[in-house]
Design a protein around this motif. Structure first.
Motif, PDB file in Angstrom:
ATOM      1  N   MET A  46      53.246  46.678  49.490  1.00  0.00           N
ATOM      2  CA  MET A  46      52.065  46.381  48.816  1.00  0.00           C
ATOM      3  C   MET A  46      52.343  46.200  47.347  1.00  0.00           C
ATOM      4  SD  MET A  46      48.960  48.761  50.606  1.00  0.00           S
ATOM      5  CE  MET A  46      47.628  48.400  49.544  1.00  0.00           C
ATOM      6  N   ASN A  47      53.001  46.992  46.749  1.00  0.00           N
ATOM      7  CA  ASN A  47      53.428  46.865  45.464  1.00  0.00           C
ATOM      8  C   ASN A  47      54.287  45.792  45.264  1.00  0.00           C
ATOM      9  OD1 ASN A  47      52.328  49.214  44.625  1.00  0.00           O
ATOM     10  ND2 ASN A  47      53.831  50.637  44.930  1.00  0.00           N
ATOM     11  N   GLU A  48      55.272  45.327  45.993  1.00  0.00           N
ATOM     12  CA  GLU A  48      56.057  44.281  45.815  1.00  0.00           C
ATOM     13  C   GLU A  48      55.361  42.944  45.764  1.00  0.00           C
ATOM     14  OE1 GLU A  48      60.568  45.533  47.606  1.00  0.00           O
ATOM     15  OE2 GLU A  48      59.174  44.197  48.766  1.00  0.00           O
ATOM     16  N   THR A  49      54.310  42.930  46.808  1.00  0.00           N
ATOM     17  CA  THR A  49      53.566  41.885  46.886  1.00  0.00           C
ATOM     18  C   THR A  49      52.498  41.517  45.803  1.00  0.00           C
ATOM     19  OG1 THR A  49      53.363  42.275  49.418  1.00  0.00           O
ATOM     20  CG2 THR A  49      51.718  40.900  48.470  1.00  0.00           C
ATOM     21  N   MET A  50      52.405  42.700  45.015  1.00  0.00           N
ATOM     22  CA  MET A  50      51.534  42.482  43.739  1.00  0.00           C
ATOM     23  C   MET A  50      52.391  41.919  42.705  1.00  0.00           C
ATOM     24  SD  MET A  50      49.378  45.999  43.762  1.00  0.00           S
ATOM     25  CE  MET A  50      48.458  45.912  42.046  1.00  0.00           C
ATOM     26  N   GLU A  51      53.558  42.447  42.632  1.00  0.00           N
ATOM     27  CA  GLU A  51      54.669  42.115  41.863  1.00  0.00           C
ATOM     28  C   GLU A  51      54.962  40.357  41.847  1.00  0.00           C
ATOM     29  OE1 GLU A  51      57.876  45.252  40.976  1.00  0.00           O
ATOM     30  OE2 GLU A  51      59.102  43.189  41.543  1.00  0.00           O
ATOM     31  N   GLN A  58      51.666  33.434  37.323  1.00  0.00           N
ATOM     32  CA  GLN A  58      52.311  33.411  36.010  1.00  0.00           C
ATOM     33  C   GLN A  58      51.469  34.153  34.857  1.00  0.00           C
ATOM     34  OE1 GLN A  58      53.688  29.447  34.752  1.00  0.00           O
ATOM     35  NE2 GLN A  58      52.778  28.522  36.644  1.00  0.00           N
ATOM     36  N   THR A  59      51.418  35.414  35.550  1.00  0.00           N
ATOM     37  CA  THR A  59      50.691  36.364  34.648  1.00  0.00           C
ATOM     38  C   THR A  59      51.215  37.774  34.263  1.00  0.00           C
ATOM     39  OG1 THR A  59      48.474  37.400  34.369  1.00  0.00           O
ATOM     40  CG2 THR A  59      49.201  37.279  36.577  1.00  0.00           C
ATOM     41  N   ALA A  60      50.716  38.550  33.297  1.00  0.00           N
ATOM     42  CA  ALA A  60      51.311  39.600  33.346  1.00  0.00           C
ATOM     43  C   ALA A  60      50.042  40.932  33.518  1.00  0.00           C
ATOM     44  CB  ALA A  60      51.666  40.063  31.624  1.00  0.00           C
ATOM     45  N   ASN A  61      49.041  40.121  34.181  1.00  0.00           N
ATOM     46  CA  ASN A  61      47.916  41.219  34.763  1.00  0.00           C
ATOM     47  C   ASN A  61      48.324  42.200  35.438  1.00  0.00           C
ATOM     48  OD1 ASN A  61      46.268  39.438  33.354  1.00  0.00           O
ATOM     49  ND2 ASN A  61      45.511  38.461  35.100  1.00  0.00           N
ATOM     50  N   VAL A 184      47.799  31.333  34.333  1.00  0.00           N
ATOM     51  CA  VAL A 184      46.869  32.180  33.986  1.00  0.00           C
ATOM     52  C   VAL A 184      46.628  32.674  32.743  1.00  0.00           C
ATOM     53  CG1 VAL A 184      45.695  34.199  34.888  1.00  0.00           C
ATOM     54  CG2 VAL A 184      46.646  32.807  36.566  1.00  0.00           C
ATOM     55  N   ASP A 185      47.865  33.415  32.295  1.00  0.00           N
ATOM     56  CA  ASP A 185      47.889  33.809  30.909  1.00  0.00           C
ATOM     57  C   ASP A 185      47.879  32.793  29.845  1.00  0.00           C
ATOM     58  OD1 ASP A 185      47.943  36.127  32.130  1.00  0.00           O
ATOM     59  OD2 ASP A 185      49.833  36.811  31.414  1.00  0.00           O
ATOM     60  N   PRO A 208      44.184  36.136  47.628  1.00  0.00           N
ATOM     61  CA  PRO A 208      44.787  36.698  46.419  1.00  0.00           C
ATOM     62  C   PRO A 208      44.004  36.338  45.243  1.00  0.00           C
ATOM     63  CG  PRO A 208      46.543  35.174  47.738  1.00  0.00           C
ATOM     64  CD  PRO A 208      45.091  34.830  48.024  1.00  0.00           C
ATOM     65  N   VAL A 209      43.975  37.527  44.496  1.00  0.00           N
ATOM     66  CA  VAL A 209      43.152  37.470  43.095  1.00  0.00           C
ATOM     67  C   VAL A 209      44.045  38.054  42.045  1.00  0.00           C
ATOM     68  CG1 VAL A 209      40.758  37.265  44.442  1.00  0.00           C
ATOM     69  CG2 VAL A 209      41.786  39.407  43.309  1.00  0.00           C
ATOM     70  N   THR A 210      43.769  37.387  40.646  1.00  0.00           N
ATOM     71  CA  THR A 210      44.165  38.268  39.475  1.00  0.00           C
ATOM     72  C   THR A 210      43.304  38.454  38.589  1.00  0.00           C
ATOM     73  OG1 THR A 210      45.837  38.581  38.145  1.00  0.00           O
ATOM     74  CG2 THR A 210      45.492  36.319  38.638  1.00  0.00           C
ATOM     75  N   TYR A 211      43.173  39.397  37.845  1.00  0.00           N
ATOM     76  CA  TYR A 211      42.297  39.279  36.585  1.00  0.00           C
ATOM     77  C   TYR A 211      42.879  40.303  35.507  1.00  0.00           C
ATOM     78  CZ  TYR A 211      40.760  43.458  39.381  1.00  0.00           C
ATOM     79  OH  TYR A 211      40.767  44.772  40.207  1.00  0.00           O
ATOM     80  N   ASN A 212      42.220  39.885  34.274  1.00  0.00           N
ATOM     81  CA  ASN A 212      42.881  40.815  33.127  1.00  0.00           C
ATOM     82  C   ASN A 212      41.976  41.862  32.828  1.00  0.00           C
ATOM     83  OD1 ASN A 212      40.675  39.636  31.991  1.00  0.00           O
ATOM     84  ND2 ASN A 212      41.674  37.972  31.113  1.00  0.00           N
TER      85      ASN A 212
END
Lengths: 411, 411
Positions: A46-51, A58-61, A184-185, A208-212
């Motif tokens: 799971m952690n690897e997938t987040m990475e 293209q985010t540092a979120n 994204v960033d 997949p989602v990402t947010y800041n």
């Protein structure tokens, strides 16, 4: 009992805007035995997938993880977690999926303000920025790539305008992630939803989602922990006010994906295996190469379609590289052509929605389906099917035009 | 870019209340190439899956299909599609997942009335019926098998009482479907949610639901079609009032699963392959045989645990056959034992939630994990791990007791 036969799906070339063909490496990953959801090996995956998701977005979120559902579950998760009833939400609409954003926001209790554009174009960025200044909504929700019309909305300046006005920007990048730049960033987008079954070429089933941190701040204010998980009856169960969904509550999901590992749902093990492998393939190819591949095969496809005398639909200046909309020639039954392609060539192209129904076909060049082989086979098949439907066209031209783009020599 | 290694999950014996081991036939089904969502071959598989679900739910209901999400997405889909803000919902709670039903109902805007029972027991049916008569709610939501406590709530008389009072009965059978009788029609249950990653032994990611015409009548009244799908702008987008979720809106889902095939989400192809194969395995085994298998291995497991001098938790008269709750011996660190089992024996058992945290282990015997081999290996491993933790117990007794249940002879 009735006997059901062994699963034996026919081989298909899938040239639709999703779901598309899946890389055999992803299919292989899905045949591995499952792990328990709190097995350290699984939480490691799971952690690897987040990475990897951070890389693709293209985010540092801090937060980048899948919601366990198909793409629109991710859209609804972001909207329902952010919108409180009565909040104003601005939705610029230029196709079907813009309407979907408006509908979901409305179901979340938002006061929705829509801006509409005729299907086939997109908004000049200034027009959206003007809308933001005029309405000062809490949130702007916008489709990046509108598969219903094959159009790509430029976003570069919109995030900055939102930031200046203290407005949140939510982007549906379901169809574009992995196929074209989604920065994204750099674009200052607050929350983005990607799709799996399109340019990432993973089966549908995760979003997949990402947010800041601007989004996270709101989530933390609205957060509630399920009573059945608490040691003490600290929480007043009667005074419960929270996000309107439990399943799509990002404040709980991030506690499941984060170090707290607070049980929420049971992560979809096999889909997570697939996502990890699909992201790994994407990063191995490299985003720049992958975007170039999508652009190349689009060029060849377009050259071929024009070569056979077909007309494209929509404003060419904002065409999505991974979806090509073609006008159905007058007098031709579009569904009959699609059926011929599927039944006799094992090849699928897509019909269309709403006002475009029966007027255009949509041809996808996404992810694993986006290949020279597929483009050439599809052009040959389509030419033959159109000839069989009595369309007058210059035989052979389509493939020669595409082969020119690929600079395929004769010896 | 960082190199991520090949997926290579370690082999595991998974004796938890889910997710559990998956039959290799299901894993194999998941490695097949995908089909497009409206490919007639795929819609054929969708229809077959609905038919098989009716078999497993023992129902003649028209509607039986999966929601694309993990189990609680199915629960929320049923509740959000039925509950209008202000509706009264009665939730008898006897463990963690009862609280979850109450929480979801509350987030849907319901006025929730709870009845609570100490963890470890269930309700006498008369008590629930009395609650129904007193409160006359619109809906009763009830957990059939509560994995947090290992208890099974009898339902036979409750459906009848609900029908007489014109109350809807919604049952969470996530943990019980495929492992013990869930007679939807005979028990007059209006809507039922099943789980995949438990007794059906399919990876998590889909939530099969079934509901009858009483439920459908409500859905049809609340139904809205997405504007982006309409040919005409017939619907007044400003006057939108509907089910609070789009993704979990059963009125739209049934139009996707029914002959209308109205596009909603993109069905999770590979998970659908898995569900079909898992249901096929269940029906091939036969429900009666499958329930007997769960009962047999439970007996052997319980005999073994008692044989090693452990105490079970909870009222034995309402024990779930597929979950056995064991008290952690005094002075023993339950997590240390679990870690030893996982790290050295590749075997997983579960911890517990809320008030039971640190007090009991939960051992699952579900689906493909419910086998003689697993029960015997688990007992041997647990005995050794307990000895290593300084627990005083009669060595060898556990396995001999379980082998007696299996009538394993010496020659």
């Amino acid at each position: 009992m009735k006997a059901y036969r062994d699963l034996a799906p026919s081989p298909r070339i899938i040239m639709t805007p999703g779901p598309v063909e899946v890389d055999p490496r992803v299919l292989r990953a899905m045949s591995y035995p499952v792990l328990g959801q709190f097995d350290p090996e699984f939480t490691g995956l799971m952690n690897e997938t987040m990475e990897m998701l951070r890389g693709v977005f293209q985010t540092a979120n801090k937060w980048a993880y899948p919601v366990d559902g198909t793409s629109r579950s991710g859209i609804e998760a972001v909207l329902v977690s952010l919108i409180e009833p009565g909040d104003s939400v601005l939705v610029p609409i230029y196709g079907r999926f813009g309407y979907l954003l408006a509908e979901i926001a409305r179901r979340c209790g938002a006061q929705v303000i829509v801006m509409e554009r005729e299907w086939g174009g997109v908004f000049p960025q200034e027009e959206i920025i003007e809308g933001i200044m005029r309405h000062r909504p809490k949130l702007v929700a916008l489709v990046h790539g509108e598969t219903s019309t094959g159009r790509l909305q430029p976003l570069e300046g919109i995030g900055r305008a939102c930031r200046e006005q203290d407005v949140l920007l939510v982007v549906d990048a379901v169809a574009t992630i992995g196929g074209v730049e989604v920065a994204v960033d750099a674009w200052e987008v607050d929350a983005v939803i990607g799709g799996t079954q399109k340019c990432l070429s993973i089966p549908a089933g995760l979003a997949p989602v990402t947010y800041n941190s601007r989004v996270e701040t709101i989530l933390l204010k609205r957060k509630r922990i399920e009573r059945g998980l608490l040691m003490e009856d600290a929480e007043d169960i009667k005074g419960f006010v929270a996000i309107r969904s439990n399943y799509l509550d990002l404040s709980q999901l991030q506690d499941y994906w984060g170090p707290a590992r607070l049980n929420h749902h049971t992560e979809a093990t096999t889909m997570l295996y697939a996502l990890r492998e699909g992201l790994r393939l994407t990063l191995e190819e490299g985003l720049v190469n992958r975007f170039a591949r999508h652009a190349l095969h689009e060029s060849a496809l377009v050259a071929g379609l024009l070569g056979m005398g077909l007309e494209l639909f929509g404003d060419p200046s904002c065409k999505m590289p991974m979806v090509t909309c073609v006008r159905i020639p007058p007098g031709v039954d579009g569904e009959s052509v699609r059926t011929m392609l599927l039944e006799h060539f094992g090849l699928e192209i897509a019909s269309s929605f709403g006002p475009l129904k029966g007027r255009i076909w949509r041809i996808g060049t996404m992810g694993y389906s986006c290949s020279k082989r597929n483009v050439l086979l599809a052009l040959g098949a389509l030419e033959a099917a159109l000839l069989r439907h009595g369309v007058s066209l210059p035989p052979g031209e389509a493939l020669q035009a595409a082969m020119d783009v690929y600079a395929i020599g004769s010896g």
